[in-house]
Design a protein around this motif. Structure first.
Motif, PDB file in Angstrom:
ATOM      1  N   ASP A  70      31.476  49.716  70.207  1.00  0.00           N
ATOM      2  CA  ASP A  70      31.142  48.736  69.185  1.00  0.00           C
ATOM      3  C   ASP A  70      30.054  47.810  69.724  1.00  0.00           C
ATOM      4  O   ASP A  70      30.096  47.405  70.886  1.00  0.00           O
ATOM      5  CB  ASP A  70      32.411  47.925  68.869  1.00  0.00           C
ATOM      6  CG  ASP A  70      32.220  46.971  67.721  1.00  0.00           C
ATOM      7  OD1 ASP A  70      32.230  47.441  66.577  1.00  0.00           O
ATOM      8  OD2 ASP A  70      32.067  45.754  67.974  1.00  0.00           O
ATOM      9  N   GLY A  82      35.443  54.621  70.226  1.00  0.00           N
ATOM     10  CA  GLY A  82      34.074  54.327  69.852  1.00  0.00           C
ATOM     11  C   GLY A  82      33.553  53.110  70.584  1.00  0.00           C
ATOM     12  O   GLY A  82      34.320  52.279  71.072  1.00  0.00           O
ATOM     13  N   ALA A 119      29.671  51.084  65.156  1.00  0.00           N
ATOM     14  CA  ALA A 119      30.658  51.775  65.981  1.00  0.00           C
ATOM     15  C   ALA A 119      30.084  53.170  66.201  1.00  0.00           C
ATOM     16  O   ALA A 119      29.801  53.882  65.232  1.00  0.00           O
ATOM     17  CB  ALA A 119      32.005  51.844  65.282  1.00  0.00           C
ATOM     18  N   ASP A 120      29.869  53.516  67.460  1.00  0.00           N
ATOM     19  CA  ASP A 120      29.394  54.860  67.821  1.00  0.00           C
ATOM     20  C   ASP A 120      30.605  55.659  68.293  1.00  0.00           C
ATOM     21  O   ASP A 120      31.200  55.345  69.327  1.00  0.00           O
ATOM     22  CB  ASP A 120      28.331  54.782  68.919  1.00  0.00           C
ATOM     23  CG  ASP A 120      27.012  54.222  68.406  1.00  0.00           C
ATOM     24  OD1 ASP A 120      26.567  54.650  67.331  1.00  0.00           O
ATOM     25  OD2 ASP A 120      26.422  53.358  69.094  1.00  0.00           O
ATOM     26  N   TYR A 121      30.976  56.678  67.513  1.00  0.00           N
ATOM     27  CA  TYR A 121      32.206  57.425  67.779  1.00  0.00           C
ATOM     28  C   TYR A 121      31.994  58.443  68.891  1.00  0.00           C
ATOM     29  O   TYR A 121      31.069  59.248  68.847  1.00  0.00           O
ATOM     30  CB  TYR A 121      32.688  58.124  66.500  1.00  0.00           C
ATOM     31  CG  TYR A 121      32.998  57.135  65.400  1.00  0.00           C
ATOM     32  CD1 TYR A 121      34.115  56.311  65.496  1.00  0.00           C
ATOM     33  CD2 TYR A 121      32.176  57.009  64.291  1.00  0.00           C
ATOM     34  CE1 TYR A 121      34.403  55.386  64.499  1.00  0.00           C
ATOM     35  CE2 TYR A 121      32.464  56.085  63.286  1.00  0.00           C
ATOM     36  CZ  TYR A 121      33.578  55.279  63.403  1.00  0.00           C
ATOM     37  OH  TYR A 121      33.856  54.362  62.426  1.00  0.00           O
ATOM     38  N   GLN A 122      32.889  58.404  69.889  1.00  0.00           N
ATOM     39  CA  GLN A 122      32.804  59.308  71.034  1.00  0.00           C
ATOM     40  C   GLN A 122      33.845  60.419  70.960  1.00  0.00           C
ATOM     41  O   GLN A 122      33.534  61.569  71.219  1.00  0.00           O
ATOM     42  CB  GLN A 122      32.985  58.519  72.337  1.00  0.00           C
ATOM     43  CG  GLN A 122      31.915  57.474  72.546  1.00  0.00           C
ATOM     44  CD  GLN A 122      32.178  56.641  73.791  1.00  0.00           C
ATOM     45  OE1 GLN A 122      33.324  56.363  74.147  1.00  0.00           O
ATOM     46  NE2 GLN A 122      31.122  56.245  74.451  1.00  0.00           N
ATOM     47  N   ARG A 166      28.153  57.634  63.681  1.00  0.00           N
ATOM     48  CA  ARG A 166      28.023  56.180  63.733  1.00  0.00           C
ATOM     49  C   ARG A 166      28.406  55.559  62.402  1.00  0.00           C
ATOM     50  O   ARG A 166      28.122  56.095  61.342  1.00  0.00           O
ATOM     51  CB  ARG A 166      26.576  55.829  64.071  1.00  0.00           C
ATOM     52  CG  ARG A 166      26.231  54.359  63.923  1.00  0.00           C
ATOM     53  CD  ARG A 166      24.806  54.068  64.320  1.00  0.00           C
ATOM     54  NE  ARG A 166      24.786  53.714  65.744  1.00  0.00           N
ATOM     55  CZ  ARG A 166      23.782  53.078  66.341  1.00  0.00           C
ATOM     56  NH1 ARG A 166      22.685  52.780  65.667  1.00  0.00           N
ATOM     57  NH2 ARG A 166      23.850  52.756  67.613  1.00  0.00           N
ATOM     58  N   THR A 187      39.152  54.944  58.952  1.00  0.00           N
ATOM     59  CA  THR A 187      38.105  55.947  59.177  1.00  0.00           C
ATOM     60  C   THR A 187      37.275  56.282  57.945  1.00  0.00           C
ATOM     61  O   THR A 187      36.361  57.105  58.035  1.00  0.00           O
ATOM     62  CB  THR A 187      38.719  57.243  59.739  1.00  0.00           C
ATOM     63  OG1 THR A 187      39.651  57.778  58.779  1.00  0.00           O
ATOM     64  CG2 THR A 187      39.433  56.994  61.064  1.00  0.00           C
ATOM     65  N   THR A 239      34.276  48.970  74.118  1.00  0.00           N
ATOM     66  CA  THR A 239      34.784  50.302  73.807  1.00  0.00           C
ATOM     67  C   THR A 239      36.167  50.133  73.192  1.00  0.00           C
ATOM     68  O   THR A 239      37.027  49.459  73.760  1.00  0.00           O
ATOM     69  CB  THR A 239      34.861  51.182  75.064  1.00  0.00           C
ATOM     70  OG1 THR A 239      33.542  51.307  75.608  1.00  0.00           O
ATOM     71  CG2 THR A 239      35.426  52.557  74.746  1.00  0.00           C
ATOM     72  N   GLU A 256      32.571  62.940  66.054  1.00  0.00           N
ATOM     73  CA  GLU A 256      32.156  62.685  67.433  1.00  0.00           C
ATOM     74  C   GLU A 256      30.632  62.709  67.479  1.00  0.00           C
ATOM     75  O   GLU A 256      29.997  63.642  66.986  1.00  0.00           O
ATOM     76  CB  GLU A 256      32.773  63.712  68.376  1.00  0.00           C
ATOM     77  CG  GLU A 256      34.280  63.526  68.484  1.00  0.00           C
ATOM     78  CD  GLU A 256      34.962  64.487  69.448  1.00  0.00           C
ATOM     79  OE1 GLU A 256      34.283  65.333  70.045  1.00  0.00           O
ATOM     80  OE2 GLU A 256      36.194  64.376  69.589  1.00  0.00           O
TER      81      GLU A 256
END
Length: 166
Positions: A95, A93, A80-83, A63, A35, A112, A60
């Protein structure tokens, strides 16, 4: 005894890849390695490639935009877009392959990643469930050498953890 064997399973029916891998380090350190960009850049790419972060906002809705840089200087960009983020336990996330500005390449697979960190005392089990929207995307990633690449990257993480453990 620490067994770093990679458990890699493809489920074509569910369009998923499941990866399980133990690391010889406590959960907060392994979490940081997944992270924090300054640590990710040291192991995320399979050797001789290197990961290079352009920007990272680990929250959250945040990116990570990075490149896989080859030995001849070639670059392959991804995000990677973090959800969802539950500190030291899990993050989810999406990808995708992109250009250097983070514009998504819709011709390439998207996935995902649900990454869980299981505390096993002096060791940490990382479980990744990677989901694809269709089977063709899953098969494309496998043909691109994903299993070999992620195996090499995780061996790099083993080396990094040894060097930074206190």
């Amino acid at each position: 005894m620490h067994n770093p064997a990679l458990d890699f399973a493809v489920n074509k029916e569910n369009k998923t890849i499941t990866i399980k891998r133990e690391f010889a380090a406590e959960r907060p350190l392994v979490w940081d390695a997944y992270t924090k960009s300054e640590l990710l850049d040291q192991w995320w790419a399979p050797k001789p490639w290197k990961a290079r972060t352009k920007s990272m906002d680990f929250r959250e809705g945040g990116r990570w935009l990075y490149a896989m840089v080859g030995p001849a200087g070639e670059e392959h960009w991804a995000v990677a877009d973090y959800q969802t983020i539950v500190k030291h336990q899990q993050f989810i996330g999406v990808d995708a392959f992109t250009d250097a500005d983070g514009n998504i390449n819709s011709a390439m697979p998207r996935s995902t990643w649900d990454v869980a960190f299981v505390d096993k005392g002096p060791q940490t089990l990382v479980e990744c469930l990677i989901s694809y929207d269709d089977l063709a995307q899953l098969e494309t990633i496998i043909q691109m050498g994903f299993r070999e690449g992620i195996t090499m990257a995780m061996e790099g993480l083993d080396e990094l953890l040894v060097s930074i453990k206190k």
